[in-house]
Write a protein that holds these residues in place. Structure first.
Motif, PDB file in Angstrom:
ATOM      1  N   ARG A  33       6.322  -5.502   2.500  1.00 31.31           N
ATOM      2  CA  ARG A  33       6.973  -6.224   1.371  1.00 31.31           C
ATOM      3  C   ARG A  33       6.440  -5.931  -0.091  1.00 31.31           C
ATOM      4  N   LYS A  34       7.126  -5.575  -0.874  1.00 33.39           N
ATOM      5  CA  LYS A  34       6.970  -5.620  -2.340  1.00 33.39           C
ATOM      6  C   LYS A  34       6.605  -6.827  -2.994  1.00 33.39           C
ATOM      7  N   LEU A  35       5.577  -6.948  -3.549  1.00 33.11           N
ATOM      8  CA  LEU A  35       5.390  -8.076  -4.431  1.00 33.11           C
ATOM      9  C   LEU A  35       5.858  -8.117  -5.865  1.00 33.11           C
ATOM     10  N   THR A  36       5.479  -7.050  -6.557  1.00 29.90           N
ATOM     11  CA  THR A  36       5.813  -6.402  -7.818  1.00 29.90           C
ATOM     12  C   THR A  36       5.387  -4.817  -8.066  1.00 29.90           C
ATOM     13  N   SER A  37       5.475  -4.196  -8.837  1.00 31.02           N
ATOM     14  CA  SER A  37       5.466  -2.551  -8.911  1.00 31.02           C
ATOM     15  C   SER A  37       4.039  -2.103  -8.624  1.00 31.02           C
ATOM     16  N   GLY A  38       4.052  -1.528  -7.449  1.00 25.35           N
ATOM     17  CA  GLY A  38       2.888  -0.714  -6.877  1.00 25.35           C
ATOM     18  C   GLY A  38       1.890  -1.948  -6.098  1.00 25.35           C
ATOM     19  N   ILE A  39       2.472  -3.085  -5.863  1.00 26.60           N
ATOM     20  CA  ILE A  39       1.658  -3.958  -5.002  1.00 26.60           C
ATOM     21  C   ILE A  39       2.242  -4.601  -3.802  1.00 26.60           C
ATOM     22  N   TYR A  40       1.860  -4.573  -2.783  1.00 30.05           N
ATOM     23  CA  TYR A  40       2.485  -4.879  -1.483  1.00 30.05           C
ATOM     24  C   TYR A  40       1.809  -5.861  -0.537  1.00 30.05           C
ATOM     25  N   THR A  41       2.587  -6.770  -0.043  1.00 28.11           N
ATOM     26  CA  THR A  41       1.952  -7.411   0.854  1.00 28.11           C
ATOM     27  C   THR A  41       2.219  -6.934   2.402  1.00 28.11           C
ATOM     28  N   TYR A  42       1.143  -6.842   3.258  1.00 30.18           N
ATOM     29  CA  TYR A  42       0.988  -6.472   4.592  1.00 30.18           C
ATOM     30  C   TYR A  42       1.652  -7.496   5.533  1.00 30.18           C
ATOM     31  N   LEU A  43       2.504  -7.128   6.383  1.00 30.66           N
ATOM     32  CA  LEU A  43       3.015  -8.132   7.410  1.00 30.66           C
ATOM     33  C   LEU A  43       2.279  -7.920   8.539  1.00 30.66           C
ATOM     34  N   PRO A  44       2.543  -8.665   9.737  1.00 33.69           N
ATOM     35  CA  PRO A  44       1.363  -8.462  10.630  1.00 33.69           C
ATOM     36  C   PRO A  44       1.602  -7.177  11.474  1.00 33.69           C
ATOM     37  N   LEU A  45       2.582  -6.353  11.431  1.00 32.70           N
ATOM     38  CA  LEU A  45       2.640  -5.001  11.992  1.00 32.70           C
ATOM     39  C   LEU A  45       2.065  -4.012  10.899  1.00 32.70           C
ATOM     40  N   GLY A  46       2.018  -4.277   9.649  1.00 40.90           N
ATOM     41  CA  GLY A  46       1.363  -3.508   8.813  1.00 40.90           C
ATOM     42  C   GLY A  46      -0.306  -3.655   8.835  1.00 40.90           C
ATOM     43  N   PRO A 145       3.800   3.777 -10.654  1.00 40.34           N
ATOM     44  CA  PRO A 145       3.698   3.422  -9.316  1.00 40.34           C
ATOM     45  C   PRO A 145       4.892   3.684  -8.678  1.00 40.34           C
ATOM     46  N   ARG A 146       4.705   4.735  -7.625  1.00 38.59           N
ATOM     47  CA  ARG A 146       5.963   5.219  -6.716  1.00 38.59           C
ATOM     48  C   ARG A 146       5.551   5.311  -5.490  1.00 38.59           C
ATOM     49  N   PHE A 147       6.357   5.652  -4.498  1.00 37.07           N
ATOM     50  CA  PHE A 147       6.243   6.351  -3.188  1.00 37.07           C
ATOM     51  C   PHE A 147       5.609   5.112  -2.361  1.00 37.07           C
ATOM     52  N   GLY A 148       5.842   3.892  -2.355  1.00 41.26           N
ATOM     53  CA  GLY A 148       5.270   2.869  -1.605  1.00 41.26           C
ATOM     54  C   GLY A 148       3.653   3.114  -1.669  1.00 41.26           C
ATOM     55  N   LEU A 149       3.094   2.986  -0.414  1.00 38.72           N
ATOM     56  CA  LEU A 149       1.651   3.037  -0.370  1.00 38.72           C
ATOM     57  C   LEU A 149       0.944   4.258  -0.462  1.00 38.72           C
ATOM     58  N   MET A 150       1.976   5.493  -0.862  1.00 36.34           N
ATOM     59  CA  MET A 150       1.265   6.664  -1.346  1.00 36.34           C
ATOM     60  C   MET A 150       0.854   6.589  -2.752  1.00 36.34           C
ATOM     61  N   ARG A 151       1.324   6.037  -3.663  1.00 28.94           N
ATOM     62  CA  ARG A 151       0.769   5.820  -4.900  1.00 28.94           C
ATOM     63  C   ARG A 151       0.958   4.550  -5.522  1.00 28.94           C
ATOM     64  N   GLY A 152       0.367   3.429  -5.166  1.00 31.51           N
ATOM     65  CA  GLY A 152       0.493   2.111  -5.482  1.00 31.51           C
ATOM     66  C   GLY A 152      -0.891   1.902  -6.512  1.00 31.51           C
ATOM     67  N   ARG A 153      -0.616   0.616  -7.157  1.00 30.40           N
ATOM     68  CA  ARG A 153      -1.673   0.311  -8.055  1.00 30.40           C
ATOM     69  C   ARG A 153      -2.688  -0.380  -7.337  1.00 30.40           C
ATOM     70  N   GLU A 154      -2.438  -1.232  -6.296  1.00 31.98           N
ATOM     71  CA  GLU A 154      -3.575  -1.934  -5.397  1.00 31.98           C
ATOM     72  C   GLU A 154      -3.350  -1.130  -4.090  1.00 31.98           C
ATOM     73  N   PHE A 155      -4.500  -0.742  -3.712  1.00 34.37           N
ATOM     74  CA  PHE A 155      -4.540  -0.101  -2.245  1.00 34.37           C
ATOM     75  C   PHE A 155      -5.944  -0.443  -1.484  1.00 34.37           C
ATOM     76  N   ILE A 156      -6.140  -0.091  -0.272  1.00 32.58           N
ATOM     77  CA  ILE A 156      -7.239  -0.122   0.389  1.00 32.58           C
ATOM     78  C   ILE A 156      -7.930   0.938   0.860  1.00 32.58           C
ATOM     79  N   MET A 157      -9.264   0.931   0.387  1.00 33.39           N
ATOM     80  CA  MET A 157      -9.958   2.290   0.448  1.00 33.39           C
ATOM     81  C   MET A 157     -11.326   2.091   1.136  1.00 33.39           C
ATOM     82  N   LYS A 158     -11.882   3.166   1.916  1.00 28.73           N
ATOM     83  CA  LYS A 158     -13.089   3.057   2.265  1.00 28.73           C
ATOM     84  C   LYS A 158     -13.737   3.913   1.343  1.00 28.73           C
ATOM     85  N   ASP A 159     -14.863   3.604   0.714  1.00 32.26           N
ATOM     86  CA  ASP A 159     -15.665   4.238  -0.115  1.00 32.26           C
ATOM     87  C   ASP A 159     -17.092   4.323   0.384  1.00 32.26           C
ATOM     88  N   ALA A 160     -17.665   5.289   0.294  1.00 34.93           N
ATOM     89  CA  ALA A 160     -19.373   5.509   0.636  1.00 34.93           C
ATOM     90  C   ALA A 160     -19.988   6.276  -0.538  1.00 34.93           C
TER      91      ALA A 160
END
Length: 573
Positions: A33-46, A145-160
């Protein structure tokens, strides 16, 4: 998990601002669910989908010898000042001040933090190689910010990040990560391709992107027909192997071209092909105006030009900037007499009879030979490749396809260790700079990319390793004791087999349950109904193909296991 006890707020319609399939389906399936532009809340299934991706990534990173850490999201500006990126990174870096008026940023990446950490920990060559990674939230203040999780402002990443004593060690670490990434995306059941890529703001001298292949992908990939080469459009090499044209003996002359602001208009007026016209594209490169020349039927690759001139920012000039270097207007700018640095595409070496702008309104020059008539600083690969271009390595032609970047591996070299004085003592007791690598995977983007690659008009088709639930078990006769007992029995069997199952025990019409099951995208659907039980069968559906099967209740467990193996094999698992 019983549907009646879970929170899955599915929707019949997609939100108005959803442009791409993954955004629409993630919202409709009750995953975000969208909180604001490019930032989303993940619900249980997400959250379950994110956990599936993260689990595979962790297992393969650990197997490759990387060690998990967790670094702060908030980063002090002095580290970014050390690396030189505080100003260079641009407006995507969200900067702010704390109560003591000190500058900080929200981390879009963690090269500075990890270099600061390990320069204080690693003293000797004996402590390397070392590779540390994290899975964490990042923030990049995207302009659009557009395309939902494809190009959001806040996102989850693995960085090594790898640290080695020399280039040979860094090459080995890079290869280990490259192979780990292949294992990761193969285990996810995704169709993907590793391609050569530009390193961008991260820096370094060599990198590969891992692309999930999808017709809806925002990135274009150039792939050789013989399979010897693959690169994203920014990086793909355009070659010229023909002869160099001799000097022309025909002097250039000016012709009138009124109302011809485009290549197409000039072609029509002069009755010439676009390949005979040369476009002069002016750019502002960190305050300096430079020109790039390409054929009229080609496009400038701005990343190549940016790297060639060593610019941090490269933008097309404004009308005011054009007036400062040329009396021409858009469509009539040319290289003859142009007093800026001029770079020409390699392909232009093969000609000596070009048509260019005359640097005055409504006029062009014909019979122009650049070696004679213009001051070209260098001939370089400056254009975007096109379908059918020759492969730059090996044989074959280039074909263009689309993909979604989900991972990126970089050879950073000494970029950060030199800037931030990250040294160690070698076997001779001499100080040396650590050689670094950086390796990222967009955890939340993988979920979206998987949907872009695997869906139909009814909903998501999750690959089994990424599905929040591997099985959707539908009880169509919730008031029938016989149906309830059989559905409960099958549910317990599936769970005992390690198949996470969404048991739809709701008191809803069958049509609602079928539509939700297709929308949510579990790879397997099993249907328990009174009519089927009377016939001694359980209805089964392979969501990938939408083929339906009947599994006999006699020896159901064995029948199911064999059928499930076939379903998984269809995904290449």
């Amino acid at each position: 998990m019983r549907f009646s006890q879970y929170y899955i707020p599915t929707l019949k319609e997609a939100p108005a601002d959803a442009e791409v399939v993954s955004h629409k389906l993630l919202v409709r399936a009750g995953m975000i669910r969208k909180l604001t532009s490019g930032i989303y809340t993940y619900l249980p299934l997400g959250v379950r989908a994110l956990e599936r991706v993260s689990r595979i990534v962790r297992e393969e990173m650990n197997k490759a010898g990387a060690l998990e850490i967790f670094m702060p999201t908030v980063q002090p500006s002095d580290l970014w000042e050390e690396s030189g990126r505080w100003q260079k990174y641009g407006k995507e870096l969200l900067r702010f001040k704390d109560r003591n008026d000190r500058d900080y940023c929200l981390g879009p990446t963690h090269e500075e933090v990890v270099t600061s950490l390990l320069r204080g920990e690693i003293r000797s060559y004996r402590q390397m190689p070392i590779n540390v990674y994290q899975i964490q939230t990042k923030f990049r203040d995207e302009i659009r910010p557009r395309f939902g999780l494809m190009r959001g402002r806040e996102f989850i990443m693995k960085d090594a990040y790898s640290f080695d004593r020399d280039n040979a060690g860094a090459d080995k670490s890079y290869e280990i990560m490259y192979r780990a990434y292949e294992n990761i995306f193969r285990r996810m059941g995704l169709k993907f391709r590793a391609v050569e890529a530009d390193s961008g703001a991260i820096g370094g001298n060599f990198s590969h992107e891992f692309m999930v292949l999808a017709d809806t992908g925002e990135d274009v990939i150039a792939v050789a027909t013989d399979g010897t080469y693959a690169a994203n459009l920014e990086r793909a090499e355009a070659t010229y192997s023909g002869p160099e044209a001799p000097l022309s003996e025909t002097a250039y002359e000016e012709v009138s071209t009124p109302d011809c602001p485009t290549v197409e208009a000039v072609c029509k007026l002069l009755n010439v092909p676009a390949a005979q016209i040369v476009k002069t594209m002016l750019y502002n490169a960190d305050g300096e105006i430079v020109a790039a020349l390409v054929r009229g039927d080609r496009e400038v690759n701005e990343i190549k030009l940016k790297n060639l001139v060593g610019a941090v920012e490269l933008n097309l000039v404004t009308a005011e900037e054009i007036a400062g270097v040329s009396a021409g207007n858009i469509g009539s700018i040319g290289p003859v007499g142009l007093n800026v640095r001029i770079f020409a595409d390699l392909e232009l070496l093969g000609g000596n009879d070009w048509i260019v702008g005359a640097n005055k309104p409504d006029a062009h020059l014909i019979h122009v030979d650049f070696k004679r008539d213009a001051k070209i600083e260098a001939y370089k690969d400056l254009r975007q490749v096109q379908e059918g271009d020759p492969c730059p390595r090996g044989g074959g032609k280039l074909t263009l396809t689309r993909g979604i970047e989900v991972g990126h591996v970089f050879k950073l070299g000494l970029k950060y260790s030199e800037a931030m004085n990250a040294k160690f003592l070698d076997e001779n007791g001499k100080e040396q700079f650590m050689v670094m690598g950086s390796y990222g995977i967009g955890i939340s983007r993988v979920v979206a990319a998987a949907i872009e690659q695997n869906h139909d008009e009814f909903g998501i088709k999750f690959p089994p390793p990424l599905a929040p639930f591997q099985v959707s078990l539908l009880n169509l006769d919730i008031r029938s004791e016989k149906a309830v007992a059989k559905a409960d029995e099958i549910y317990e069997f599936l769970e005992s087999e390690g198949l996470e199952t969404l048991y739809d025990d709701r008191d809803e019409r069958p049509g609602v349950k079928f539509k939700d099951a297709d929308l949510l995208g579990s790879p397997i659907q099993l249907v328990v109904g009174g009519k089927g039980l009377d016939r001694g069968i359980i209805e089964a559906k392979d969501r990938r193909t939408n083929e339906k099967f009947e599994l006999s209740l006699e020896n159901f467990k064995e029948n199911f296991k064999k059928w499930q193996a076939d379903v998984w094999a269809g995904w290449g698992l």
